[in-house]
Design a protein around this motif. Structure first.
Motif, mmCIF file in Angstrom:
data_model
loop_
_atom_site.group_PDB
_atom_site.id
_atom_site.type_symbol
_atom_site.label_atom_id
_atom_site.label_comp_id
_atom_site.label_asym_id
_atom_site.label_seq_id
_atom_site.Cartn_x
_atom_site.Cartn_y
_atom_site.Cartn_z
ATOM 1 N N GLU A 1 0.759 -1.154 0.078
ATOM 2 C CA GLU A 1 0.054 0.026 -0.095
ATOM 3 C C GLU A 1 0.822 1.105 0.041
ATOM 4 N N LEU A 2 2.103 1.290 0.578
ATOM 5 C CA LEU A 2 2.794 2.381 0.782
ATOM 6 C C LEU A 2 3.488 2.590 -0.588
ATOM 7 N N LEU A 3 3.985 1.843 -1.338
ATOM 8 C CA LEU A 3 4.490 1.892 -2.769
ATOM 9 C C LEU A 3 3.374 2.277 -3.733
ATOM 10 N N ILE A 4 2.328 1.598 -3.514
ATOM 11 C CA ILE A 4 1.161 1.852 -4.322
ATOM 12 C C ILE A 4 0.643 3.522 -4.229
ATOM 13 N N GLU A 5 0.451 4.006 -2.960
ATOM 14 C CA GLU A 5 0.309 5.371 -2.722
ATOM 15 C C GLU A 5 1.343 6.219 -3.303
ATOM 16 N N GLY B 1 3.305 5.698 -5.745
ATOM 17 C CA GLY B 1 3.267 5.580 -7.264
ATOM 18 C C GLY B 1 1.847 6.470 -7.741
ATOM 19 N N ASP B 2 0.774 6.219 -6.938
ATOM 20 C CA ASP B 2 -0.214 6.974 -7.316
ATOM 21 C C ASP B 2 -0.102 8.511 -7.280
ATOM 22 N N ILE B 3 0.503 9.106 -6.325
ATOM 23 C CA ILE B 3 0.636 10.626 -6.515
ATOM 24 C C ILE B 3 1.632 10.955 -7.478
ATOM 25 N N ILE B 4 2.586 10.137 -8.083
ATOM 26 C CA ILE B 4 3.323 10.478 -9.089
ATOM 27 C C ILE B 4 2.559 10.398 -10.445
ATOM 28 N N VAL B 5 1.783 9.233 -10.611
ATOM 29 C CA VAL B 5 1.124 8.827 -11.829
ATOM 30 C C VAL B 5 0.012 9.910 -12.117
ATOM 31 N N TYR B 6 -0.805 9.960 -11.055
ATOM 32 C CA TYR B 6 -2.115 10.915 -11.173
ATOM 33 C C TYR B 6 -1.583 12.271 -11.561
ATOM 34 N N ASN B 7 -0.636 12.781 -10.813
ATOM 35 C CA ASN B 7 -0.265 14.301 -11.145
ATOM 36 C C ASN B 7 0.091 14.539 -12.552
ATOM 37 N N ARG B 8 1.049 13.455 -13.093
ATOM 38 C CA ARG B 8 1.453 13.395 -14.156
ATOM 39 C C ARG B 8 0.372 13.262 -15.223
ATOM 40 N N ALA B 9 -0.495 12.543 -15.002
ATOM 41 C CA ALA B 9 -1.839 12.335 -15.950
ATOM 42 C C ALA B 9 -2.331 13.508 -15.961
ATOM 43 N N TYR B 10 -2.603 14.193 -14.935
ATOM 44 C CA TYR B 10 -3.287 15.597 -14.819
ATOM 45 C C TYR B 10 -2.602 16.410 -15.688
ATOM 46 N N SER B 11 -1.352 16.600 -15.743
ATOM 47 C CA SER B 11 -0.563 17.405 -16.417
ATOM 48 C C SER B 11 -1.115 17.522 -18.014
ATOM 49 N N PHE B 12 -1.421 16.207 -18.353
ATOM 50 C CA PHE B 12 -1.773 16.173 -19.880
ATOM 51 C C PHE B 12 -3.116 16.715 -20.044
ATOM 52 N N ILE B 13 -4.088 16.470 -19.188
ATOM 53 C CA ILE B 13 -5.616 17.027 -19.444
ATOM 54 C C ILE B 13 -5.696 18.083 -19.034
ATOM 55 N N ALA C 1 -9.374 9.651 -11.262
ATOM 56 C CA ALA C 1 -8.451 10.820 -11.063
ATOM 57 C C ALA C 1 -9.142 11.850 -10.097
ATOM 58 N N MET C 2 -10.433 11.923 -10.244
ATOM 59 C CA MET C 2 -10.920 12.930 -9.452
ATOM 60 C C MET C 2 -11.171 12.265 -7.856
ATOM 61 N N ASN C 3 -11.670 11.131 -8.115
ATOM 62 C CA ASN C 3 -11.552 10.461 -6.517
ATOM 63 C C ASN C 3 -10.104 10.556 -5.914
ATOM 64 N N PHE C 4 -9.203 10.484 -6.695
ATOM 65 C CA PHE C 4 -7.955 10.518 -6.107
ATOM 66 C C PHE C 4 -7.436 11.882 -5.485
ATOM 67 N N PHE C 5 -7.948 12.863 -6.379
ATOM 68 C CA PHE C 5 -7.692 14.478 -6.034
ATOM 69 C C PHE C 5 -8.610 14.849 -4.908
ATOM 70 N N ILE C 6 -9.817 14.099 -4.853
ATOM 71 C CA ILE C 6 -10.525 14.592 -3.771
ATOM 72 C C ILE C 6 -9.932 13.815 -2.361
ATOM 73 N N LYS C 7 -9.442 12.794 -2.553
ATOM 74 C CA LYS C 7 -8.784 12.337 -1.471
ATOM 75 C C LYS C 7 -7.707 13.059 -0.817
ATOM 76 N N TYR C 8 -6.926 13.733 -1.674
ATOM 77 C CA TYR C 8 -5.830 14.837 -1.172
ATOM 78 C C TYR C 8 -6.167 16.196 -1.301
ATOM 79 N N GLU C 9 -7.589 16.312 -1.404
ATOM 80 C CA GLU C 9 -8.016 17.719 -1.203
ATOM 81 C C GLU C 9 -7.454 18.677 -2.357
#
Length: 144
Positions: free
Chosen positions: A67-71, A73-85, A115-123
């Motif tokens: 879970e720590l590694l997944i978390e 990785g998610d921070i990096i991936v979702y932020n990079r993915a967001y940079s595209f959209i 992605a929206m659920n991820f960003f809601i989690k991190y406010e």
């Protein structure tokens, strides 16, 4: 396309080397809205697959918490993915068409929701606003 020319785009030793016509074609691809939407999807889909495999690999390892590694990785991936959209402009017809194309043939709505659920989690609500506008546009486009 010449593979050597493609890899030359990433050759940091020859920074002053001018781009050839073929190099410009690859660079121009990076500047298209269809590429941005596709990269957003690809990053999130690959991340989901990677996370699933991590859970399988480490589910019996009591000394490691995936879970720590997944978390991380998610921070990096979702932020990079967001940079595209985030580069999309919903007032531009080419950008709208890219969204329509990908929404009809892919998991775009699921990935945007994820992605929206991820960003809601991190406010990070400003990112949620951008994603929500894209989701609203797609849903309205698919209803027509």
């Amino acid at each position: 396309m010449d593979v050597d020319q493609l890899f030359a785009l990433f050759d940091y030793k020859n920074e002053n080397k001018p781009l050839s016509e073929n190099d410009n074609v690859v660079v121009e691809l990076y500047e298209t809205p269809l590429f941005w939407v596709s990269m957003f999807e690809k990053l999130i889909q690959n991340n989901n697959i990677f996370n699933h495999k991590l859970e399988i690999i480490f589910k019996h390892d009591e000394h490691f918490d995936p879970e720590l590694l997944i978390e991380a990785g998610d921070i990096i991936v979702y932020n990079r993915a967001y940079s595209f959209i985030a580069m999309l402009d919903l007032s531009n017809d080419d950008h709208k068409n890219a969204l329509r194309i990908r929404a009809k043939q892919s998991y775009l709505i699921n990935n945007l929701t994820s992605a929206m659920n991820f960003f809601i989690k991190y406010e990070e609500y400003e990112k949620c606003t951008v994603i929500k506008a894209i989701l609203k546009f797609i849903q309205e486009s698919l209803e027509v």
